[in-house]
Design a protein around this motif. Structure first.
Motif, PDB file in Angstrom:
ATOM      1  N   LYS A   1       0.824  -1.113  -0.100  1.00  0.00           N
ATOM      2  CA  LYS A   1       0.071  -0.019  -0.021  1.00  0.00           C
ATOM      3  C   LYS A   1       0.964   1.333  -0.098  1.00  0.00           C
ATOM      4  O   LYS A   1       0.468   2.399  -0.543  1.00  0.00           O
ATOM      5  N   GLU A   2       2.096   1.355   0.655  1.00  0.00           N
ATOM      6  CA  GLU A   2       2.661   2.455   0.798  1.00  0.00           C
ATOM      7  C   GLU A   2       3.735   2.633  -0.240  1.00  0.00           C
ATOM      8  O   GLU A   2       4.144   3.737  -0.539  1.00  0.00           O
ATOM      9  N   GLN A   3       4.037   1.612  -1.145  1.00  0.00           N
ATOM     10  CA  GLN A   3       5.029   1.711  -2.097  1.00  0.00           C
ATOM     11  C   GLN A   3       4.506   1.355  -3.365  1.00  0.00           C
ATOM     12  O   GLN A   3       4.210   0.393  -3.675  1.00  0.00           O
ATOM     13  N   VAL A   4       4.590   2.289  -4.288  1.00  0.00           N
ATOM     14  CA  VAL A   4       3.926   2.000  -5.589  1.00  0.00           C
ATOM     15  C   VAL A   4       5.272   1.703  -6.347  1.00  0.00           C
ATOM     16  O   VAL A   4       6.197   2.296  -6.559  1.00  0.00           O
ATOM     17  N   ASN A   5       4.964   0.545  -7.141  1.00  0.00           N
ATOM     18  CA  ASN A   5       5.898  -0.211  -8.014  1.00  0.00           C
ATOM     19  C   ASN A   5       5.524   0.494  -9.373  1.00  0.00           C
ATOM     20  O   ASN A   5       4.615   0.099 -10.021  1.00  0.00           O
ATOM     21  N   HIS A   6       6.303   1.428  -9.650  1.00  0.00           N
ATOM     22  CA  HIS A   6       6.123   2.334 -10.878  1.00  0.00           C
ATOM     23  C   HIS A   6       6.202   1.157 -12.324  1.00  0.00           C
ATOM     24  O   HIS A   6       5.446   1.874 -13.370  1.00  0.00           O
ATOM     25  N   GLU A   7       6.958   0.279 -12.426  1.00  0.00           N
ATOM     26  CA  GLU A   7       6.841  -0.458 -13.317  1.00  0.00           C
ATOM     27  C   GLU A   7       5.632  -1.127 -13.647  1.00  0.00           C
ATOM     28  O   GLU A   7       5.487  -1.555 -14.827  1.00  0.00           O
ATOM     29  N   LEU A   8       4.786  -1.154 -12.767  1.00  0.00           N
ATOM     30  CA  LEU A   8       3.421  -1.595 -12.774  1.00  0.00           C
ATOM     31  C   LEU A   8       2.731  -1.203 -14.048  1.00  0.00           C
ATOM     32  O   LEU A   8       1.847  -1.738 -14.484  1.00  0.00           O
ATOM     33  N   LEU A   9       2.993   0.258 -14.025  1.00  0.00           N
ATOM     34  CA  LEU A   9       2.204   0.877 -15.089  1.00  0.00           C
ATOM     35  C   LEU A   9       2.491   0.779 -16.598  1.00  0.00           C
ATOM     36  O   LEU A   9       1.563   0.872 -17.087  1.00  0.00           O
TER      37      LEU A   9
ATOM     38  N   ASP B   1      -1.432  -0.466 -24.351  1.00  0.00           N
ATOM     39  CA  ASP B   1      -1.957  -1.381 -25.387  1.00  0.00           C
ATOM     40  C   ASP B   1      -2.379  -2.727 -25.176  1.00  0.00           C
ATOM     41  O   ASP B   1      -2.120  -3.653 -25.992  1.00  0.00           O
ATOM     42  N   LYS B   2      -2.665  -2.981 -23.827  1.00  0.00           N
ATOM     43  CA  LYS B   2      -3.037  -4.498 -23.568  1.00  0.00           C
ATOM     44  C   LYS B   2      -4.567  -4.292 -23.118  1.00  0.00           C
ATOM     45  O   LYS B   2      -4.874  -3.156 -22.227  1.00  0.00           O
TER      46      LYS B   2
ATOM     47  N   PRO C   1      -2.327   6.865  -8.573  1.00  0.00           N
ATOM     48  CA  PRO C   1      -1.632   8.206  -8.901  1.00  0.00           C
ATOM     49  C   PRO C   1      -0.975   8.361  -9.894  1.00  0.00           C
ATOM     50  O   PRO C   1      -1.117   9.430 -10.596  1.00  0.00           O
ATOM     51  N   GLU C   2      -0.231   7.537 -10.529  1.00  0.00           N
ATOM     52  CA  GLU C   2       0.422   7.629 -11.791  1.00  0.00           C
ATOM     53  C   GLU C   2      -0.383   7.574 -12.983  1.00  0.00           C
ATOM     54  O   GLU C   2      -0.343   8.044 -14.101  1.00  0.00           O
ATOM     55  N   ALA C   3      -1.625   6.653 -12.795  1.00  0.00           N
ATOM     56  CA  ALA C   3      -2.551   6.453 -14.038  1.00  0.00           C
ATOM     57  C   ALA C   3      -3.406   7.637 -14.130  1.00  0.00           C
ATOM     58  O   ALA C   3      -4.042   7.860 -15.122  1.00  0.00           O
ATOM     59  N   LYS C   4      -3.238   8.629 -13.186  1.00  0.00           N
ATOM     60  CA  LYS C   4      -4.129   9.747 -13.368  1.00  0.00           C
ATOM     61  C   LYS C   4      -5.670   9.741 -13.717  1.00  0.00           C
ATOM     62  O   LYS C   4      -6.339  10.244 -14.615  1.00  0.00           O
ATOM     63  N   LEU C   5      -6.145   8.756 -12.994  1.00  0.00           N
ATOM     64  CA  LEU C   5      -7.573   8.391 -13.076  1.00  0.00           C
ATOM     65  C   LEU C   5      -8.226   8.756 -11.592  1.00  0.00           C
ATOM     66  O   LEU C   5      -7.730   8.898 -10.626  1.00  0.00           O
ATOM     67  N   ASN C   6      -9.707   8.730 -11.760  1.00  0.00           N
ATOM     68  CA  ASN C   6     -10.259   9.110 -10.528  1.00  0.00           C
ATOM     69  C   ASN C   6     -10.626   8.273  -9.748  1.00  0.00           C
ATOM     70  O   ASN C   6     -11.395   6.998 -10.101  1.00  0.00           O
ATOM     71  N   THR C   7      -9.798   8.073  -8.537  1.00  0.00           N
ATOM     72  CA  THR C   7      -9.866   6.964  -7.593  1.00  0.00           C
ATOM     73  C   THR C   7     -11.237   6.600  -7.005  1.00  0.00           C
ATOM     74  O   THR C   7     -11.527   5.488  -7.212  1.00  0.00           O
ATOM     75  N   ASP C   8     -12.074   7.583  -6.633  1.00  0.00           N
ATOM     76  CA  ASP C   8     -13.322   7.314  -6.375  1.00  0.00           C
ATOM     77  C   ASP C   8     -14.183   6.610  -7.381  1.00  0.00           C
ATOM     78  O   ASP C   8     -15.039   5.564  -7.231  1.00  0.00           O
ATOM     79  N   GLU C   9     -14.062   6.860  -8.563  1.00  0.00           N
ATOM     80  CA  GLU C   9     -14.858   6.509  -9.640  1.00  0.00           C
ATOM     81  C   GLU C   9     -14.448   5.054 -10.004  1.00  0.00           C
ATOM     82  O   GLU C   9     -15.146   4.179  -9.908  1.00  0.00           O
TER      83      GLU C   9
ATOM     84  N   ALA D   1      -3.297   3.767 -18.126  1.00  0.00           N
ATOM     85  CA  ALA D   1      -1.972   4.003 -18.564  1.00  0.00           C
ATOM     86  C   ALA D   1      -2.076   3.283 -20.045  1.00  0.00           C
ATOM     87  O   ALA D   1      -1.008   2.666 -20.359  1.00  0.00           O
ATOM     88  N   GLY D   2      -2.651   3.822 -20.835  1.00  0.00           N
ATOM     89  CA  GLY D   2      -2.360   3.605 -22.246  1.00  0.00           C
ATOM     90  C   GLY D   2      -3.186   2.150 -22.588  1.00  0.00           C
ATOM     91  O   GLY D   2      -2.990   1.649 -23.887  1.00  0.00           O
TER      92      GLY D   2
END
Length: 287
Positions: free
Chosen positions: A140-148, A153-154, A175-183, A204-205
């Motif tokens: 929960k505390e650490q975002v694995n940026h490689e996940l994005l 394209d998948k 947070p990195e995907a820039k989507l509405n969390t609540d939504e 994320a594309g």
């Protein structure tokens, strides 16, 4: 005639995305004759009736399709499992992997709750056993940026046992995907009074299917002779089997059993294979 991808299905309507626009479409009556229904994820041809409405006239050949969730042309399944609480379960993960392989879907393994355990040896063991697949560790505390990067394209679906939380995973990378969390949280955790439907959410594309994930794992689609091909780490060792059609169960001079004995192949993977094999065998005897 236009071409597009179904991104939502609801109450007999299909929402098709084509050239950046969404069209509301119904399926032509011809599909009733063939017993074929369009699925979310399908690439379809459709005829425009007016600016935003039309009729689906044809469905392209599918790469794959699932019944639960009802989604077609899936590129990858995010197999979410926790390190602890609940404890990491090799057999359950292997079942999901075999099911994905049987449907020609790429497994991606995501291990959560890394912050709740200091067992580095378990992490190393998981990485070693499943080195044939992408494996990500997160909490929960650490975002694995490689996940994005895995979404681009998948078309992805989420799966995992109760308690590991697909919504937690989504919120970790949001947070990195820039989507509405609540939504997204609301969509992924609908109340029991809301309408059930399948929808592709842009992330994320790429797309992620807003569904409950694999609700059942039914191995009736897998023949016992083909199960071994769903364990891709067996492949190199099966070349050493004396018999070409070796099932790696009772046959003599089996390369897979030899590899397990020598530690070149994880015994947990082989035990999972045997359990699923027996499940398929017993099902055949019942019917």
């Amino acid at each position: 005639m236009k071409k597009g991808q179904i991104v939502k299905a609801l109450s007999g309507f299909y929402y098709v995305k084509s050239d950046g626009l969404i069209y509301q479409a119904r399926a032509r009556g011809l599909f009733r004759k063939t017993s074929e229904s369009p699925l979310v994820g399908d690439i379809v041809e459709f005829q425009i009736e007016n600016e935003t409405e039309g009729y689906i006239t044809a469905i392209d050949d599918r790469k794959n399709a699932l019944v639960r969730p009802p989604v077609a042309n899936i590129d990858q399944v995010l197999l979410t499992t926790s390190l602890v609480s609940p404890d990491f379960n090799y057999y359950l993960l292997d079942r999901f992997i075999a099911y994905a392989e049987a449907h020609d879907i790429e497994p991606v393994i995501i291990v959560t709750k890394m912050d709740l355990s200091e067992d580095e040896s378990l992490r190393a063991k998981i990485e070693d056993i499943y080195d044939m697949y992408p494996v990500f560790f997160t909490d929960k505390e650490q975002v694995n940026h490689e996940l994005l990067d895995i979404f681009k394209d998948k078309l992805s679906v989420l799966s995992g046992q109760s308690g590991v939380g697909k919504s937690t995973l989504i919120n970790t990378i949001l947070p990195e995907a820039k989507l509405n969390t609540d939504e997204i949280s609301n969509k992924l955790n609908r109340g029991k009074h809301t309408t059930r439907h399948v929808e592709l959410i842009e992330i994320a594309g790429g797309y992620i299917a807003d569904t409950p994930g694999f609700s059942t794992i039914d191995f009736s689609v897998i023949d016992k002779y083909n199960l071994k091909f769903c364990f891709i780490d067996f492949d190199e060792h099966s070349e050493n089997c004396k018999f070409r059609e070796c099932l790696h169960i009772n046959e003599p001079k089996c390369g897979v059993k030899k590899a397990v004995g020598e530690g070149a192949l994880a015994s947990s993977r082989y035990e999972s294979y045997k359990q699923i094999f027996e499940e398929i065998e017993s099902r055949k005897e019942r019917y």
